[in-house]
Design a protein around this motif. Structure first.
Motif, PDB file in Angstrom:
ATOM      1  N   LYS A 342       0.822  -1.211   0.000  1.00 42.68           N
ATOM      2  CA  LYS A 342       0.000   0.000   0.000  1.00 42.68           C
ATOM      3  C   LYS A 342       0.858   1.265   0.000  1.00 42.68           C
ATOM      4  O   LYS A 342       0.491   2.277  -0.593  1.00 42.68           O
ATOM      5  N   ALA A 343       2.002   1.212   0.660  1.00 39.67           N
ATOM      6  CA  ALA A 343       2.863   2.390   0.727  1.00 39.67           C
ATOM      7  C   ALA A 343       3.463   2.712  -0.636  1.00 39.67           C
ATOM      8  O   ALA A 343       3.697   3.895  -0.957  1.00 39.67           O
ATOM      9  N   ARG A 344       3.735   1.718  -1.462  1.00 34.06           N
ATOM     10  CA  ARG A 344       4.304   1.969  -2.785  1.00 34.06           C
ATOM     11  C   ARG A 344       3.372   2.845  -3.625  1.00 34.06           C
ATOM     12  O   ARG A 344       3.827   3.616  -4.469  1.00 34.06           O
ATOM     13  N   ALA A 345       2.064   2.730  -3.376  1.00 37.36           N
ATOM     14  CA  ALA A 345       1.114   3.540  -4.132  1.00 37.36           C
ATOM     15  C   ALA A 345       1.090   4.986  -3.660  1.00 37.36           C
ATOM     16  O   ALA A 345       0.572   5.862  -4.361  1.00 37.36           O
ATOM     17  N   LEU A 346       1.625   5.250  -2.469  1.00 35.85           N
ATOM     18  CA  LEU A 346       1.622   6.616  -1.957  1.00 35.85           C
ATOM     19  C   LEU A 346       2.544   7.521  -2.758  1.00 35.85           C
ATOM     20  O   LEU A 346       2.253   8.696  -2.983  1.00 35.85           O
ATOM     21  N   GLU A 351      11.801   4.964  -3.945  1.00 32.18           N
ATOM     22  CA  GLU A 351      12.116   3.540  -3.952  1.00 32.18           C
ATOM     23  C   GLU A 351      11.738   2.968  -2.583  1.00 32.18           C
ATOM     24  O   GLU A 351      12.237   3.419  -1.553  1.00 32.18           O
ATOM     25  N   TRP A 352      10.865   1.985  -2.589  1.00 28.36           N
ATOM     26  CA  TRP A 352      10.383   1.394  -1.345  1.00 28.36           C
ATOM     27  C   TRP A 352      11.062   0.047  -1.128  1.00 28.36           C
ATOM     28  O   TRP A 352      11.126  -0.768  -2.029  1.00 28.36           O
ATOM     29  N   GLY A 353      11.578  -0.157   0.063  1.00 25.59           N
ATOM     30  CA  GLY A 353      12.309  -1.389   0.357  1.00 25.59           C
ATOM     31  C   GLY A 353      11.759  -2.110   1.571  1.00 25.59           C
ATOM     32  O   GLY A 353      11.273  -1.489   2.532  1.00 25.59           O
TER      33      GLY A 353
END
Length: 491
Positions: A342-346, A351-353
């Protein structure tokens, strides 16, 4: 009874008294030991002076200084040692001995407390360490006690024999007086400490009695009842403390009243104008000039923001209600994966890891925790530069209260000023230095409230390498279970 005893050991009364007794005992010990060592060194110096006088006396005899004027000077070692034993009388706690060719031959004519010949091993040591060209001094533990001695070589021209004159003092006997004095001092010091302890226990109890009343009254003040006050009488320090405590309660009461009034005012004052303004703007003629249309959109956006503020305040109010949470057994590892997706859509610009998961089943409200966790992720996306890494993870930690699961977000933005780390979770708090994104100032307050509703806490720090790390720590209950991770057995 044991618990009451342990409570007494933890009390301020016991700690104050123990500190006083420890300091007093240390002072008495240092003073007594210093006095003993000084006196001991004085006695040893006096013994060395007497041994020096013995050496000088023998030198006087060797130079012909026999008090008998008509006496012939000794022509052999035996004659000299005989003369020395006759003329040089042993002092108190002293014994002398004449040795010829390694054999003890001469003892003093006067009465002595101990004889050196009672310890053959000592005689052998004397002979072994003697030097024909110099005087030898030393200290030895012997069968007759600890001795401080001097060995004087004796040689006579034309006499092939070699002699030794030995003078020794019994250190134990010489130091007996100051040893007894020190033992007496230690006895009186122990008695004094006992008396100080008894008097200190009684006096500290009377002095701390008002503090116990202060603690009892403070415990009676309920979480939602700040009306109780502590009676303050007199002008001493404890009375002043009671007055200061009452003043603090007054300030807390005013703060709670102000906060409650603020929530009521915000909820009441903002909802009505939001509804009215939004209704008027939505009824605007679409054929009006473009400026009106732009103003209409801006007004609607601001009203939406204000409405969100009201919703946030209402949510904060709900966090104190018992039905705010709907707990259920939740797999923290799965929850971590869901929050990351869900955070990647924010913010696709970051870059989300995934930085690891705690493989444990915890009793929590997954919806509220997701809300709080995504709020942390949204803040990180606001403040971290585009293209930088934002990490999300969970981990088990050991705290003083027990095991907890930590849910965290780490960014590589400007970080949080060190002096602001303690209050960023306060309501309407905004970080202005280096992290100037706009907002209502309630996002992190909601995170903290959700964590507190679970019995946990929210906190932030600036890790090494820059950026900020904001986390939620939730205590695990007794029935929460850690699950093995087959893919990552070391986690």
């Amino acid at each position: 009874m044991p618990s009451r005893w342990r409570e007494s050991l933890r009390s301020a009364r016991f700690r104050i008294l123990a500190s006083m007794l420890a300091v007093a005992a240390l002072g008495m010990t240092v003073a007594g030991l210093a006095a003993y060592l000084i006196q001991r060194e004085r006695v040893l110096a006096e013994i060395d002076d007497r041994l020096t006088l013995t050496v000088e006396g023998l030198q006087f005899l060797a130079e012909g200084g026999d008090p008998a004027a008509d006496a012939e000077p000794p022509t052999t070692v035996e004659e000299f040692l005989t003369l020395a034993m006759t003329r040089v009388l042993p002092d108190h706690n002293e014994s002398t001995l004449g040795i010829v060719d390694g054999v003890a031959r001469f003892l003093p004519s006067s009465a002595i407390r101990f004889r050196l010949t009672d310890d053959p091993a000592f005689i052998e040591r004397i002979v072994a360490e003697s030097d024909p060209d110099r005087v030898v001094r030393g200290t030895a533990d012997t069968a007759v006690g600890t001795l401080r001695y001097v060995t004087i070589p004796v040689t006579i021209q034309d006499d092939p024999s070699t002699g030794l004159y030995v003078s020794a003092y019994d250190l134990g006997a010489e130091l007996a007086e100051i040893d007894q004095a020190f033992r007496t001092y230690a006895l009186f010091a122990a008695v004094a400490l006992v008396l100080v302890g008894l008097v200190g226990w009684f006096v500290s109890g009377r002095l701390l009695r008002p503090l116990r009343l202060l603690r009892k009254t403070a415990a009676e003040i309920g979480e939602n009842d700040l009306q109780a006050r502590i009676p303050a009488r007199g002008t001493d320090d404890v009375s002043e403390l009671s007055r200061a405590f009452n003043a603090m309660l007054d300030r807390l009461q005013r703060s709670f009243d102000t906060q409650r009034q603020l929530l009521d005012d915000v909820s009441h004052e903002l909802r009505t104008p939001i509804t009215i303004v939004r209704g008027h703007l939505e009824l605007l003629d679409p054929d009006a000039p473009g400026e009106v249309t732009t103003t209409r959109h801006l007004a609607i956006e601001e009203l939406d923001r204000m409405n969100g503020l009201v919703d946030d305040i209402a949510l904060l109010v709900k966090t104190s209600r018992p039905d705010f949470l709907r707990r259920e057994p939740t797999d923290v590892a799965d929850l971590t994966e869901q929050v990351l997706r869900k955070a990647r859509a924010l913010s696709p610009a970051h870059e989300w890891g995934h930085a690891g998961s705690a493989h444990v089943s915890a009793d929590l409200d997954p919806s509220r925790i997701t809300q709080a966790w995504l709020q942390l992720a949204e803040n990180a996306a606001k403040y971290a530069p585009a293209g930088t890494l934002i990490s999300i993870g969970s981990v088990l930690v050991r705290e003083q209260e027990g095991t907890a699961v930590e849910l965290w977000v780490r960014d590589h933005g400007p970080g949080i000023p060190q002096h602001q780390l303690d209050w960023i979770f306060d309501r309407f708090a905004r970080v202005e230095v280096g992290r100037g994104a706009e907002g209502s100032g309630l996002g992190l307050s909601i995170v903290s409230a959700i964590a507190a509703a679970h019995g946990g806490r929210a906190y932030a720090r600036n890790p090494t390498g820059g950026g900020a790390r904001v986390a939620i720590s939730l205590p695990l209950s007794a029935h929460d279970e850690e699950e093995p991770d087959a893919a990552h057995p070391d986690r």
